[in-house]
Write an enzyme that holds these catalytic residues in place. Structure first.
Site, short mmCIF file in Angstrom:
data_model
loop_
_atom_site.label_atom_id
_atom_site.label_comp_id
_atom_site.label_asym_id
_atom_site.label_seq_id
_atom_site.Cartn_x
_atom_site.Cartn_y
_atom_site.Cartn_z
NE ARG A 96 42.25 40.43 42.80
CZ ARG A 96 41.99 40.81 41.56
NH1 ARG A 96 42.71 40.37 40.55
NH2 ARG A 96 40.98 41.63 41.33
CB THR A 370 42.77 38.04 32.85
OG1 THR A 370 42.55 39.21 33.61
CG2 THR A 370 42.81 36.84 33.74
CB THR A 388 45.05 39.28 35.69
OG1 THR A 388 44.70 40.37 34.84
CG2 THR A 388 44.74 39.65 37.12
CG ASP A 412 39.88 44.26 39.34
OD1 ASP A 412 39.46 44.98 38.42
OD2 ASP A 412 40.32 43.13 39.17
CB SER A 442 35.56 38.48 37.48
OG SER A 442 34.85 39.58 37.96
N GLY A 462 39.05 38.15 30.60
CA GLY A 462 37.98 39.04 30.15
C GLY A 462 37.25 39.80 31.24
N GLY A 463 37.95 40.14 32.33
CA GLY A 463 37.34 40.96 33.38
C GLY A 463 36.08 40.34 33.93
#
Ligand code: DON
Length: 561
Positions: A96, A370, A388, A412, A442, A462-463
């Site tokens: 991340r 993503t 993403t 985010d 997520s 899709g978030g």
């Protein structure tokens, strides 16, 4: 007469193929890759055929996606891998993005007020990318083929170009206006500001050179030297925060996956800094207490219960979750326990929707881009990987001279201290921006096993809807006996605590079901589509791999041999 007969047979066969192709998965014996782009999946399957491992194939597919699916495939973003070897313990990789050293909790406020542009649409929104370091770490541990072999197909696609599909050409045409402020982006993705037509060839020479440095030098080809210099130059010249020191300091994490059970199936998913695994296991634990199979897919009863499970898990997500390095006492073990699920289940009223309140997380409270890829190799080692840039094409900023898009993942982080409201803005403490912190995600790459054998690899884009989409794919296979393609095709819905609304795919639930839900107090909203899931199921009877490829996006991304 005979000839006519033959034609009839042919026509009937074609009709049958048409009918079944909407619900039959692609089947393969040895190995399979399902991603959102056919070219990238083929790159991955070629790696499997060449003797590469599932991780090798995932790495090669991911680099190819950075070239042929830049709306989400990336080297300028971040993501997660969950890897389940056929023998031994599963492991997760967290690559991340991180906040740069100069980040602060209030950096998205202007004159004390929330500023969405600072949060999502500026150089300030860019996090320190993690993809290249993460792919390399996973490859070092589980790869077999040389690193250069895995980057080379992407270099060839970037250098020589590839013909644009209809959907890619129209996606580029749609995003072009929002790239206007960034000349390098316009140059890379259009013909001097004129959109490409389907069938025209897109070559990306700067990206080919950057990938060449990554192939030759590994992560140093991205986080140091020329690439790092180009990133810093773009950032500091435009009000961004990322420096060469931030890039050099980036390290991905090897993590222990979260594990839960659902009706005798083992669930292996992503731990924080993703909220995905925690919320997914929490929802499954709540739903385990209900007989979803007997209620039937699409019933008002199941929809009500699933929405209530989602509402509770998303509230806990907002209340508790963030980067574990900054939140050492997150109650993950409690959140994914069967006891906690039982206490939540007891708060669900069968006849009435609960109410979500921005000021109370207690139960019962009284009051797009993503991309995911799934890989299974001949040894039944499995990879679920989601990565993403955050929004489609991320920040829309191509690094001049380096040819790749930067993420806008800082969006985010929560908006700012105390900013939780009914529109869905969240201001809780665990996920406020801070130097070196990872933003909550997520993304929910997940693997399901049964009796010690691989059953399913799943994940989605899709978030915040991702966790719900992954939940649906698992319920569809485990409770409703769907094959991989049916599990992906079936209509979806989600509820994310706030706003207090059930978003359901148009034409998904019957008017009767919707009427019952409305009478129970649910606010309903029809949406066009919910995410895109990429699923592989190991079929019990044949042992074959079945790929579910999501036609909500362009489709065609399942490949096997
Ligand atoms: O990490 C996350 O949860 C988000 N940045 C994912 C973004 C996303 O899926 C957008 N997609 N359609």
């Amino acid at each position: 007469m005979k000839r006519v007969g033959a034609w009839v047979v042919l026509i009937v066969a074609a009709a049958a193929a048409t009918v079944f192709s909407s619900s039959e998965p692609l089947r393969a014996t040895h190995g399979m890759v399902v991603s959102q782009e056919a070219i990238a999946s083929k790159v991955g399957v070629d790696v499997l055929k060449a003797g590469g491992t599932a991780i090798d194939a995932a790495v090669a597919t991911a680099f190819a996606l950075a070239v042929v699916y830049p709306t989400a495939g990336n080297i300028g973003g971040g993501g997660f891998i969950v890897f389940r070897p056929a023998t031994g313990d599963p492991v997760a990789y967290d690559f991340r993005e991180k906040a740069p050293a100069a980040a602060t909790p209030t950096m998205f406020l202007r004159d004390g007020k929330y500023d969405a542009v600072r949060h999502h649409g500026s150089h300030l929104a860019v996090g320190v990318p993690g993809t290249v370091a993460g792919l390399h770490l996973a490859w070092k541990a589980h790869g077999k083929l040389p690193w250069t072999r895995l980057v080379e197909p992407a270099i060839a696609l970037a250098r020589g170009g590839f013909p644009l599909t209809e959907s890619f050409a129209s996606s580029l045409a749609r995003v072009l206006p929002s790239m206007k402020a960034y000349p390098a982006s316009v140059a890379q993705y259009s013909k001097n500001g004129v959109p490409y037509e389907p069938g025209e060839v897109l070559a990306q020479p700067d990206l080919a050179r950057t990938l060449g440095r990554i192939a030759a030098q590994g992560p140093a080809g991205f986080y140091e030297g020329e690439t790092a210099r180009l990133i810093e130059q773009e950032m500091l010249g435009n009000g961004g925060l990322i420096t060469r020191a931030d890039l050099k300091a980036y390290v991905p994490e090897r993590r222990t996956p979260l594990r839960g059970t659902y009706r005798d199936h083992e669930i292996i998913s992503m731990p924080p800094v993703s909220s995905g695994g925690t919320a997914l296991i929490q929802m499954l634990n709540v739903l385990e207490g209900f007989d979803l199979a007997a209620n039937g897919w699409g019933s008002a009863e199941n929809t009500h219960l699933t929405v209530e499970a989602m509402r509770r898990a998303y509230a806990d997500r907002a209340r508790h979750l963030g980067d574990p390095a900054f939140n050492p006492s997150m109650p993950i073990a409690r959140l994914i326990s069967k006891e906690y699920a039982a206490s939540l289940r007891a708060t669900i009223r069968p006849d009435r929707a609960s109410v979500s309140s921005p000021t109370s997380f207690e139960w019962p409270p009284e009051s797009d881009q993503t991309t995911h890829l799934s890989v299974v190799d001949a040894g039944r080692n499995a990879v679920a990987m989601t990565f993403t840039l955050e929004a489609g094409y991320g920040s829309k900023i191509v690094v001049p001279g380096a040819g790749f898009l930067l993420n806008n993942e800082m969006g985010d982080f929560n908006a700012g201290p105390g900013l939780t409201d009914a529109t869905g803005l969240i201001g809780t403490e665990p996920n406020l921006a801070a130097p070196g912190k990872r933003m909550l995600s997520s993304m929910t790459p997940t693997i399901v096993a049964r009796n010690g054998e691989l059953l399913m690899v799943t994940g989605a884009e899709g978030g915040r809807t991702i966790i719900s989409t992954v939940l649906h794919t698992i319920l569809n296979v485990v409770d409703h006996g769907m094959n991989a393609q049916e599990a992906v095709d079936a209509a979806r819905f989600y509820h994310q605590w706030l706003p207090d609304t059930v978003n359901h795919e148009r034409h998904g639930l019957s008017p009767d079901t919707l009427a019952i839900l409305k009478a129970r107090g649910h606010a309903l909203k029809a949406i066009e589509r919910q995410g895109s899931a990429e699923v592989i199921v190991v079929e019990a009877r044949s042992g074959k791999l079945a790929g579910g490829d999501d036609r909500r996006s362009a489709g065609g991304g399942a490949a096997g041999y």
